[in-house]
Design an enzyme around this catalytic site. Structure first.
Site, PDB file in Angstrom:
ATOM      1  N   ARG A  39      36.537  50.274  41.380  1.00 29.00           N
ATOM      2  CA  ARG A  39      37.906  49.419  41.259  1.00 29.00           C
ATOM      3  C   ARG A  39      37.974  48.619  42.594  1.00 29.00           C
ATOM      4  NH1 ARG A  39      42.176  54.456  41.413  1.00 29.00           N
ATOM      5  NH2 ARG A  39      43.012  53.353  43.170  1.00 29.00           N
ATOM      6  N   VAL A  42      35.343  48.633  45.455  1.00 26.72           N
ATOM      7  CA  VAL A  42      34.038  48.212  44.952  1.00 26.72           C
ATOM      8  C   VAL A  42      33.961  46.771  44.729  1.00 26.72           C
ATOM      9  CG1 VAL A  42      32.460  48.618  42.899  1.00 26.72           C
ATOM     10  CG2 VAL A  42      33.339  50.409  43.939  1.00 26.72           C
ATOM     11  N   HIS A  43      34.824  46.191  44.212  1.00 23.41           N
ATOM     12  CA  HIS A  43      35.117  44.585  43.700  1.00 23.41           C
ATOM     13  C   HIS A  43      35.014  43.829  45.093  1.00 23.41           C
ATOM     14  CE1 HIS A  43      35.819  46.044  39.667  1.00 23.41           C
ATOM     15  NE2 HIS A  43      35.408  44.841  39.361  1.00 23.41           N
ATOM     16  N   ILE A  44      35.801  44.313  45.888  1.00 27.05           N
ATOM     17  CA  ILE A  44      36.060  43.636  47.402  1.00 27.05           C
ATOM     18  C   ILE A  44      34.450  43.706  47.927  1.00 27.05           C
ATOM     19  CG2 ILE A  44      36.570  43.956  49.654  1.00 27.05           C
ATOM     20  CD1 ILE A  44      39.655  45.090  48.601  1.00 27.05           C
ATOM     21  N   GLU A  94      37.022  39.751  38.782  1.00 25.41           N
ATOM     22  CA  GLU A  94      36.007  40.228  37.744  1.00 25.41           C
ATOM     23  C   GLU A  94      35.196  39.139  37.097  1.00 25.41           C
ATOM     24  OE1 GLU A  94      35.148  42.934  37.343  1.00 25.41           O
ATOM     25  OE2 GLU A  94      36.689  44.054  36.271  1.00 25.41           O
TER      26      GLU A  94
END
Lengths: 208, 301
Positions: A39, A42-44, A94
């Site tokens: 979420r 992890v994306h950062i 994303e």
């Protein structure tokens, strides 16, 4: 691999390109196999901080989720509760995340935006919604936690590798053609909203 | 009981109650969801309601939190000025949250701002959030508990409108927010609206509105009428359970209001998801208690 059992469409990992390209917005499916949770943080890390994802997920499912995990000496890690989180928070990252990791199957809550739809079209991916707030029903689909990475981010933000059976129902909201069900719905909702504001505005004049 | 024992007992009751509210929805929310399911005709929406009821059943049976996001704990205290443990109350509640986090278990969600470190026990600077109202002369204490999920906290919003925008401006403010974010916040939603002087008071009242029982209406007839209008309007917008379409989009709409400066029109809106985990417990001075939101709750030492 895609199969139909008792009228249910079930996809199993490793997902193939054909499995994903055959899905259409609105399809209801279930999955067996390997999912990885990821979420906000992890994306950062993967996009904003340019770190490598410590997992290969191009043929697995990414789930926007932060489970409650219990850890004991006798049974190790156990999923107590798990469900999808608001996917729109990951919209900012994303497109690049799909491009960088090659992930083709994303599970979350609510819709995603135009950039994600663009990535789905360009790289052959889908986004699905799992009805949220049903964390015990969903936890019972988790067979085993096969690993965890980035636990320093905390329980909710860590990257959990989970083997699932019959995870669903998953409703395809963006397909690999880029059709975006939530974007279509939101246009209709916005249209009805304007009608309602005008209607209430008139009624309010009579009571206030 | 010694004072120390009474402090421990209240801490244990609160820890147990907070944990209970993570597992069991309040009775009014369950009844409302049943009512919405019974009036639904769309097959996809119906299957989502069925999944909700199956989840509630399993959560109770297995004693697990019904949603993995057990939220940020928000507490509203209505404490009698003569309640014997008034001085220790904040510390009791902080310890109760830590115990509930370990025992239930709740997911550790609290991150210290600027340090960006998860505290691991759902407490931190200003966490749990606690708001106070003192009831002069009373020797009991009422506590509203709320597990505020991230998904439904995200669309919260407040602003001060120009008075010329009027009540229609308030309606637009609320409906714009729902149209933009409502599909993602786990509908059917409980919508709390605060109308007051400035952003702080309007926002506080909008959260307070979410503590009201479902089906209740403002004692002010005009406000109650506006609650009904907003409820009908949002349902007509067709968001439906999980934003996938259906007859009902809300559990209810509550408006709390206060007087304003003649030159301002403050409005705040807060949202509760379908799994609206609020609780209300009222203690007597001897720590006997009533939990009208959760009549099934019992405490065994």
């Amino acid at each position: 691999m895609t199969e139909t059992i008792n009228g249910k469409t079930i996809l199993s990992t490793p997902f193939t390109e054909e499995d994903i390209l055959a899905l259409r917005a609105g399809d209801v499916i279930y999955i067996n196999g390997d999912i990885v949770t990821g979420r906000d943080d992890v994306h950062i890390r993967v996009i904003a901080e340019n770190m490598d994802l410590p997992a290969v997920i191009n043929d697995k499912a990414l789930m926007h989720a932060g489970p409650i995990v219990k850890c004991s000496e006798e049974s190790g890690f156990e999923v107590i509760a798990i469900g999808p989180t608001t996917s729109m928070r990951m919209e900012k990252f994303e497109y690049d995340f799909i491009k960088k990791t090659g992930v083709r199957f994303i599970i979350g809550k609510g819709g995603m935006g135009e950039r994600t739809a663009e990535a789905c079209r360009e790289f052959g991916a889908v986004h699905c919604v799992l009805p949220a707030g049903n964390a015990v029903v969903t936890a019972l689909c988790a067979e085993e936690i096969t690993g965890v990475e980035w636990l320093d981010l905390g329980m909710a933000e860590a990257l959990w590798n989970i083997r699932v059976k019959g995870l669903g129902p998953l409703i395809v909201t963006i397909d690999s053609g880029g059709r975006n069900l939530f974007a279509e719905r939101k246009k209709e909702i916005a249209r009805r909203k304007e009608e309602q504001i005008e209607e209430i505005g008139k009624k309010l004049e009579s009571i206030l | 009981m010694t004072r120390k024992e009474r402090i421990q007992m209240m801490t244990d009751i609160m820890a147990s109650f907070i944990g209970y509210t993570a597992v069991h929805l309040p009775d009014d929310v369950i009844s409302k969801l049943r009512e919405l399911r019974d009036s639904e005709e769309d097959p996809a929406a119906l299957s989502i309601y069925d999944m909700m009821f199956e989840n509630m059943r399993l959560a109770s049976e297995l004693g697990r939190p019904s949603c993995q996001d057990t939220g940020f704990v928000q507490l509203r205290i209505e404490c009698g000025s003569r309640f014997p443990l008034i001085d220790e109350l904040e510390e009791i509640l902080r310890c109760a949250v830590i115990t509930a986090t370990n025992n239930t278990p709740l997911r550790p969600n609290v991150v210290e701002t600027f340090d960006e470190i998860n505290t691991g026990n759902n407490t931190g600077t200003g966490a749990p959030s606690i708001s106070w109202k003192i009831v002069p002369g009373w020797d009991g204490c009422g506590i509203y508990t709320y597990l505020a999920g991230g998904g439904c906290s995200l669309p919260g919003h407040a602003a001060v409108l120009m008075p010329g925008e009027g009540y229609k401006g308030v309606v637009r403010f609320v409906l714009d927010r729902i149209a933009e974010y409502g599909t993602n916040a786990c509908p059917p939603l409980y919508v709390g609206v605060g109308i007051a002087n400035s952003v702080d008071t309007a926002a506080m009242l909008s959260k307070e509105a979410l503590f009201r029982p479902l089906g209740s209406h403002s004692p002010n007839e005009k406000a109650a009428e506006m609650e009904r209008m907003l409820e009908d309007a949002i349902n007509t917008m067709g968001i439906g359970p999980q934003g996938m379409g259906g007859k009902a989009s809300v559990l209810g709409v509550s408006i709390q209001h206060a007087a304003r400066h003649t030159a301002t029109l403050g409005v705040g809106v807060s949202f509760g998801c379908w799994t609206h985990r609020r609780g209300h417990i009222v203690f007597e001075r001897d720590l006997s208690f009533v939990t009208e939101t959760h009549p099934g709750f019992t405490f065994v030492q």
